[in-house]
Design a protein around this motif. Structure first.
Motif, short mmCIF file in Angstrom:
data_model
loop_
_atom_site.label_atom_id
_atom_site.label_comp_id
_atom_site.label_asym_id
_atom_site.label_seq_id
_atom_site.Cartn_x
_atom_site.Cartn_y
_atom_site.Cartn_z
N ALA A 4 0.83 -1.34 -0.17
CA ALA A 4 0.28 0.42 -0.26
C ALA A 4 0.79 1.46 -0.29
O ALA A 4 0.12 2.56 -0.51
N ASP A 5 1.81 1.66 0.86
CA ASP A 5 2.71 2.83 0.60
C ASP A 5 3.26 2.62 -0.84
O ASP A 5 3.95 3.55 -1.61
N THR A 6 3.55 2.03 -1.27
CA THR A 6 4.22 1.77 -2.66
C THR A 6 3.47 2.20 -3.61
O THR A 6 3.47 3.49 -4.76
N TRP A 7 2.27 1.63 -3.64
CA TRP A 7 0.97 2.85 -3.96
C TRP A 7 0.61 4.10 -3.87
O TRP A 7 0.80 4.79 -4.87
N VAL A 26 -2.16 2.83 -12.07
CA VAL A 26 -1.84 1.83 -10.52
C VAL A 26 -3.00 1.21 -10.17
O VAL A 26 -3.03 -0.08 -9.54
N HIS A 27 -4.24 1.26 -9.92
CA HIS A 27 -5.78 1.08 -9.83
C HIS A 27 -5.77 -0.33 -10.26
O HIS A 27 -5.66 -0.99 -9.79
N GLU A 28 -4.94 -0.37 -11.58
CA GLU A 28 -5.91 -1.43 -12.99
C GLU A 28 -4.52 -2.56 -11.94
O GLU A 28 -5.01 -3.75 -11.77
N GLN A 29 -3.36 -2.80 -12.13
CA GLN A 29 -2.43 -2.98 -11.72
C GLN A 29 -2.81 -3.86 -10.98
O GLN A 29 -2.08 -5.04 -9.89
N ARG A 36 -4.21 -11.82 -8.29
CA ARG A 36 -3.21 -13.15 -8.56
C ARG A 36 -3.04 -13.52 -7.24
O ARG A 36 -2.75 -14.86 -7.08
N GLU A 37 -2.72 -13.04 -6.30
CA GLU A 37 -1.85 -13.56 -5.22
C GLU A 37 -2.87 -13.74 -3.81
O GLU A 37 -2.96 -14.48 -3.39
N GLN A 38 -4.30 -13.46 -4.15
CA GLN A 38 -4.93 -14.10 -1.99
C GLN A 38 -6.10 -14.93 -2.41
O GLN A 38 -6.62 -15.12 -2.73
N ASP A 45 -9.41 -11.11 2.98
CA ASP A 45 -7.83 -10.30 2.25
C ASP A 45 -8.07 -9.66 1.53
O ASP A 45 -7.15 -8.36 1.46
N VAL A 46 -8.49 -10.70 0.79
CA VAL A 46 -8.81 -9.26 -1.29
C VAL A 46 -9.45 -8.35 -0.34
O VAL A 46 -9.06 -7.55 -0.60
N ALA A 47 -10.63 -8.30 -0.10
CA ALA A 47 -11.37 -7.05 0.82
C ALA A 47 -11.18 -6.05 1.41
O ALA A 47 -10.32 -5.13 1.49
N ARG A 48 -9.90 -6.36 2.52
CA ARG A 48 -8.97 -5.13 2.67
C ARG A 48 -7.91 -4.83 2.38
O ARG A 48 -7.47 -3.70 1.86
N ARG A 49 -6.92 -5.33 1.39
CA ARG A 49 -5.59 -5.14 -0.25
C ARG A 49 -6.78 -4.34 -1.06
O ARG A 49 -5.88 -3.15 -1.24
N VAL A 50 -8.14 -4.16 -1.44
CA VAL A 50 -8.88 -3.55 -2.40
C VAL A 50 -8.92 -2.02 -1.40
O VAL A 50 -9.46 -1.15 -2.23
N THR A 51 -9.54 -2.41 -0.25
CA THR A 51 -9.82 -1.12 0.87
C THR A 51 -8.43 -0.18 0.84
O THR A 51 -8.42 1.26 0.74
#
Length: 255
Positions: A4-7, A26-29, A36-38, A45-51
């Motif tokens: 998230a910091d990288t984004w 950034v959003h699409e990638q 792909r990862e989760q 966990d995907v919901a958390r990452r999307v947030t």
């Protein structure tokens, strides 16, 4: 540095005229990377990452709009965004919180919203003082639940703390009953456990029922943390495991 910091760094380093293109990339990638990862592991966990991705984009837009002479304000995520439970392309629900009516700044609000609209995001937004928040929460149960999920994104942490304190202190004791009536009316009007194609979010036994349970716990016990509810004796260890597993499964299905 987290993903998230990288984004956020990529967005913050973008030139003003290139910000929209960088944010779209950034959003699409990031969505492809998260899925792909989760996706095969844990939908919650995907919901958390999307947030986390939405946080990075919204706070970057905020940083470009705010100025040093701003009156006290806070940018608050509401609803699923506030709970950190977002699907790709979910609505982004924002509250621009101010201490006084005269502190509201349409230019600042537009400066945050327009870049998000340019990206094609579906943004729900409101601009309110703390007093207006409390009044709205007492009058409308759906708005109340969204604001109970409020999470500070940026701005004055003391103002946000006042918002949370006054919101929960002024909520009527009948809120759990009102939430249950709202849920039951929704089920009676359009939902059934017999549907051949049930809605993972809104049908009985779906994600909305889990959220409803946790809203009531938040009002009555002051927390939505499932482990804390076990400590308080509200849930047994087995019930907590069922709730977590069910939520994880439903999010996996939703993706």
């Amino acid at each position: 540095m987290t993903t998230a910091d990288t984004w956020k760094e990529a967005l913050d380093n973008a030139a003003s005229e290139a910000w929209t293109d960088v944010a779209r990339t950034v959003h699409e990638q990031a969505l492809r990377e998260v899925e792909r990862e989760q996706l095969d592991d844990n939908g919650f966990d995907v919901a958390r990452r999307v947030t986390d991705l939405a946080d990075a984009i919204v706070t970057s837009a905020y940083d470009r709009s705010t100025s040093n002479n701003m009156k006290p304000h806070a940018l608050v995520a509401l609803g699923g965004f506030g709970r950190r439970e977002m699907a790709p392309y979910s609505d982004i629900d924002l509250l621009f919180l101010f201490r006084r009516e005269v502190d509201k700044s349409p230019e600042f609000i537009s400066g945050v919203l327009h870049p998000l609209w340019d990206l094609g995001f579906d943004v729900g937004h409101s601009s309110r003082t703390v007093a207006e928040v409390v009044k709205m929460a007492r009058e409308d149960v759906e708005s109340c639940t969204a604001m109970m999920d409020g999470r500070l994104l940026a701005g004055d942490s003391d103002l946000f703390a006042e918002y949370a304190q006054r919101l929960f202190r002024r909520l009527p004791k009948s809120v759990p009953t009102q939430i249950n009536k709202w849920r039951q009316a929704r089920i009676d009007n359009k939902d059934s456990v017999q549907l051949l194609e049930p809605n993972v979010k809104d049908s009985p036994g779906g994600l909305r029922d889990i959220q409803t349970t946790l809203w009531v716990c938040n009002r009555r016990y002051g927390t939505t943390n499932i482990d804390e509810l076990v400590t308080l004796g509200v849930l047994t260890v087995t019930e907590a495991r069922w709730l977590k597993d069910g939520r994880r499964f439903l999010w996996w299905v939703r993706y």
